[in-house]
Design a protein around this motif. Structure first.
Motif, PDB file in Angstrom:
ATOM      1  N   PHE A  69       9.370   2.907   0.944  1.00 37.91           N
ATOM      2  CA  PHE A  69       9.097   1.184   0.511  1.00 37.91           C
ATOM      3  C   PHE A  69       8.422   1.651  -0.878  1.00 37.91           C
ATOM      4  CE2 PHE A  69       5.493  -1.854   0.473  1.00 37.91           C
ATOM      5  CZ  PHE A  69       6.382  -2.844  -0.495  1.00 37.91           C
ATOM      6  N   THR A  70       7.931   0.649  -2.084  1.00 38.80           N
ATOM      7  CA  THR A  70       7.679   0.643  -2.749  1.00 38.80           C
ATOM      8  C   THR A  70       7.539  -0.550  -3.564  1.00 38.80           C
ATOM      9  OG1 THR A  70       9.210   1.125  -5.249  1.00 38.80           O
ATOM     10  CG2 THR A  70       9.268   3.135  -4.016  1.00 38.80           C
ATOM     11  N   LYS A 111       3.209  14.975   0.116  1.00 38.84           N
ATOM     12  CA  LYS A 111       1.293  14.247  -0.461  1.00 38.84           C
ATOM     13  C   LYS A 111       3.230  13.348  -1.385  1.00 38.84           C
ATOM     14  CE  LYS A 111      -2.047  15.727  -1.409  1.00 38.84           C
ATOM     15  NZ  LYS A 111      -1.756  17.252  -1.473  1.00 38.84           N
ATOM     16  N   GLY A 112       2.868  11.955  -1.537  1.00 38.32           N
ATOM     17  CA  GLY A 112       3.426  11.953  -2.891  1.00 38.32           C
ATOM     18  C   GLY A 112       4.543  11.230  -2.678  1.00 38.32           C
ATOM     19  N   VAL A 113       5.677  11.415  -3.993  1.00 36.09           N
ATOM     20  CA  VAL A 113       6.804  10.656  -4.073  1.00 36.09           C
ATOM     21  C   VAL A 113       8.123  11.780  -3.195  1.00 36.09           C
ATOM     22  CG1 VAL A 113       9.055  11.404  -5.322  1.00 36.09           C
ATOM     23  CG2 VAL A 113       6.364  10.036  -5.692  1.00 36.09           C
ATOM     24  N   MET A 138       6.916  11.110   0.850  1.00 33.92           N
ATOM     25  CA  MET A 138       7.433  10.317   1.750  1.00 33.92           C
ATOM     26  C   MET A 138       9.112  10.064   1.504  1.00 33.92           C
ATOM     27  SD  MET A 138       5.224   6.745  -0.564  1.00 33.92           S
ATOM     28  CE  MET A 138       5.459   7.038  -1.890  1.00 33.92           C
ATOM     29  N   GLU A 162      -3.021   3.099   4.998  1.00 31.61           N
ATOM     30  CA  GLU A 162      -1.546   2.583   4.258  1.00 31.61           C
ATOM     31  C   GLU A 162      -1.359   3.856   2.826  1.00 31.61           C
ATOM     32  OE1 GLU A 162      -2.745  -1.328   2.945  1.00 31.61           O
ATOM     33  OE2 GLU A 162      -1.454  -1.021   1.236  1.00 31.61           O
ATOM     34  N   HIS A 163      -2.430   4.092   2.716  1.00 28.14           N
ATOM     35  CA  HIS A 163      -1.954   4.963   0.983  1.00 28.14           C
ATOM     36  C   HIS A 163      -2.866   6.711   1.803  1.00 28.14           C
ATOM     37  CE1 HIS A 163      -1.099   1.887  -1.458  1.00 28.14           C
ATOM     38  NE2 HIS A 163      -0.185   2.652  -2.330  1.00 28.14           N
ATOM     39  N   HIS A 203      -1.982   9.862   2.316  1.00 25.70           N
ATOM     40  CA  HIS A 203      -0.810  10.615   2.749  1.00 25.70           C
ATOM     41  C   HIS A 203      -0.529  11.545   3.688  1.00 25.70           C
ATOM     42  CE1 HIS A 203      -3.803  13.028   0.245  1.00 25.70           C
ATOM     43  NE2 HIS A 203      -2.979  13.999   0.728  1.00 25.70           N
ATOM     44  N   ASN A 204      -1.320  11.902   4.634  1.00 27.61           N
ATOM     45  CA  ASN A 204      -0.540  12.680   5.470  1.00 27.61           C
ATOM     46  C   ASN A 204      -1.250  12.843   6.577  1.00 27.61           C
ATOM     47  OD1 ASN A 204      -2.657  14.832   4.813  1.00 27.61           O
ATOM     48  ND2 ASN A 204      -1.413  15.881   3.464  1.00 27.61           N
ATOM     49  N   ARG A 239       4.903   6.066   5.166  1.00 22.84           N
ATOM     50  CA  ARG A 239       4.102   6.449   3.812  1.00 22.84           C
ATOM     51  C   ARG A 239       3.900   8.279   4.379  1.00 22.84           C
ATOM     52  NH1 ARG A 239       1.933   6.128  -0.894  1.00 22.84           N
ATOM     53  NH2 ARG A 239       1.992   3.968  -1.196  1.00 22.84           N
TER      54      ARG A 239
END
Lengths: 441, 441
Positions: A59-60, A111-113, A116, A306-307, A309-310, A332
């Motif tokens: 989801f973005t 983490k990040g793009v 995800m 929700e943010h 990352h791990n 995420r």
């Protein structure tokens, strides 16, 4: 077509799907004024001849969805050709290959793009596994042997808080009564709360109307976005409290808007309206900051996730006593595998999990994780509730069903991740029928 | 061509450049057995008519470099058309636009692929700004007014540890003697240490030879990769100590290989060889884990930072007393702007900065940050040293020059980020001349 036993993954298709939600101010909050809820979406195909596919997505909220699609594309070589039966019997084998790839790891790590993207692919594998098993994912997980569940978790960097042995113990302890809880879940569903009344873009009349509607619909908790303007927040929270009365929980959500001192000050300024939790008071990376906020705003609870990352950041939030409520997100982190680790950490520390949802399809995914947790791990729904937002469910073939403020337990096989083909064709960016017209005018 | 005052950014070109370093086992460590050192590289063009370009890049180790390029591409609309003079006078304006974009923010926030892309673009702007000023970046920064430097920093999420007012104070305190330190720097350079002897892929004879060569070349510190096999590490560290004698510092680097307990055990098992620091003992996300390791391995120092994804995590590492040595990376975080924040945090907490370098062009970039720090902020090189690895410098038009174990201060205008056109043409993936041939055979 190959024989079922020899079937392999033969295709990974990606789609940049964007819904024009910014037109309606749905989803507006203090950090995200104009989101276009989007999905970097993928479909796994096989040559098993059974017609089953694995669907998954990140989801973005709009721009950058193409970068997320590129990251999923980069994982194709790791997936194509894998034997389907083996992959579905052990999704952790792919998790290890993706998370552990030394070169891709540099782009995170975890983490990040890129992370995800890994999560989207793994979730698609879990969707396929559940479809092949003929079970909704929550039942596949709840029926699985504790030993197998432990084998699906990467304990790297967790062993100072949770070992495989302890995880096994927790899962074994969670087992008795699973049958009764499954029956109960199928009967009454899993508690939900709703964020639909509380977006910043709504005026007070709409807030009041939606808040009262939420109570009438059986919700016992609602959530309001805060953090843009304190005077507005005081007025909106007063309005909401007047609308729902004292017996309904009102959570507030700052979407990372504040530094530590401001979070404390602002939350305490809203305390007279008895907020149930303050969500994302500051940066999701700030474990120590959340701990400081929590100490200063009690009895208001601190919620985040929700943010996050791990699992390693969740571990620290729990170790530092930084949160009262853990809000995992289905899309995420590194898929179901990492969310198993996070659920186990929460169980070990005795912190309730109230997942983040909304967006595109997050409600559909996350219900499976909470239902597994209830049936086979924590064994309770006390102080646990899944976020619900009434957005975009019509695009899913197996949408969530809310009844009397509860998520109805899904019964269709899979992870409820499948989007209608017509929705994809309409909202693919930039060439779907909606966007082709919109971008031409 | 436009008049100089009205000049705008007219182009952003990207290149996927990969060097086949895995053929040589250069760069092999416990987590990264076969890196192909790569750069997601970009060039900013203007219509100023002065021929000046801004160059920047993200360093990766191979696969995924294309995803990184896609992320940089996604930033093009934020950059094209910006007035060059304004942009170079205030790179923070672009930093705010990129880091603060609500939709892109969802992909981090401020971490991973998207954040590194932001950093690459911002570093290219700083390169252009320094070229236009006719100064090497370190001098541009060292000559800048403290107020302006503070204006280039995003203090969001830092104010519980560092305020703009305090940052200004630190910069003003750092100013006296800057002229003398500049002269000293131009005379003797900035201390370096070398990792070249210590890659895991090298045998003991090569390790001994390179370690002795390092000492002969004037280095007073070397670094060894550890963490794959304890018996091997004991032997390699004994070999290295024998080669360099007791007076040379030997740092060891585990590249995130361990959980907390294992980090403590392994480091203590190597203590007899007097390691100077243990680098990346565990996950870069694990602030509390690093703090626990530090308490248990003293007097061996704990160092980390090359994978620390933003200033918020560095803030916590400092708040938690988790590190003795802060290893910033020029291309992991949000460019020079965020590295100014990190240097200021380190100064506030009195922790020495010893930047991560090596890879592709990291030595070239990071020297500017340390030299600025010496001249105009910390005012000292005591216990400070920049990593040096003798890799790939020949591809840069203004490569680092090491003399007697020191980085020679660069004098050419810019950020030393420019790669030779012929190198790009040769190593562009997959169509550069090297790869076209390699992938055909």
């Amino acid at each position: 077509m190959s024989t079922a036993a020899a079937a392999r993954i033969t295709g990974l298709e990606t789609y940049d799907v964007r819904f024009p939600t910014s037109r309606e101010l749905d989803g507006s909050d203090a950090m995200n004024p104009d989101p276009d809820y989007s999905a970097a979406y993928l479909v796994l195909r096989t040559d098993a001849g059974d017609g089953l596919e694995g669907h998954g997505f990140t989801f973005t909220i709009g721009r950058g969805n193409d970068v997320q699609v590129a990251a999923i594309e980069a994982l194709r070589p790791y997936v194509l050709g894998r034997p389907v039966a083996e992959l579905c019997a052990d999704p952790a084998s792919l998790s290890r290959a993706l998370v552990g790839d030394s070169q891709l790891r540099w782009l995170g790590p975890e983490k990040g793009v890129m992370h995800m993207a890994v999560g989207a692919v793994l979730n698609a594998v879990w969707d396929l596994a559940a479809k092949r098993a003929g079970l909704p994912l929550w039942r596949l997980l709840a029926q699985a042997e504790p030993e197998w569940l432990v084998s699906q978790v990467d304990f790297r960097y967790l062993s100072d808080a949770l070992t495989p042995e302890r995880a096994l113990e927790l899962l074994r302890k969670g087992r008795p009564g699973a049958r009764e809880r499954t029956a109960e879940l199928l009967r009454t569903g899993y508690p939900a709360y709703t964020t639909s009344p509380g977006w910043l873009g709504y005026d007070d009349a709409k807030l009041t109307r939606l808040a009262q509607q939420a109570v009438a619909d059986g919700f016992t908790q609602i959530k309001l976005k805060v953090g843009a303007d304190l005077a507005d927040d005081v007025r909106r929270l007063r309005t909401a409290r007047a609308a729902v009365g004292p017996g309904v929980r009102i959570a507030i959500d700052a979407n990372q808007r504040w530094d530590v001192a401001q979070a404390v000050e602002w939350t305490n300024a809203l305390a007279e309206f008895d907020p149930y939790w303050i969500e994302e008071p500051t940066s999701p990376d700030d474990v120590l900051g959340h701990a400081a906020v929590r100490r200063a705003v009690a009895p208001v609870r601190v919620a985040t996730g929700e943010h996050v990352h791990n699992r390693i950041v969740f571990k620290q939030l729990l170790q530092a006593g930084a949160i009262d409520v853990l809000q995992l997100d289905a899309a995420r982190v590194g898929g179901v595998n990492e969310n198993l680790a996070i659920l186990l950490l929460a169980a070990e520390f005795g912190v309730p999990v109230c997942p983040h949802a909304g967006g595109v399809g997050l409600c559909e995914l996350v219900q499976h994780l909470s239902m597994f947790d209830y049936v086979a791990l924590s064994g309770t729904v006390e102080d646990r509730t899944i976020e619900y937002v009434d957005h975009l469910h019509q695009h899913f073939t197996d949408p969530v069903v809310i009844a009397d403020g509860h998520y109805t337990a899904p019964t269709s096989p899979g992870f409820s991740a499948t989007v209608h083909r017509t929705s994809i064709d309409t909202y693919r960016y930039p060439h779907g029928t909606y966007w082709a017209e919109e971008l031409n005018t």
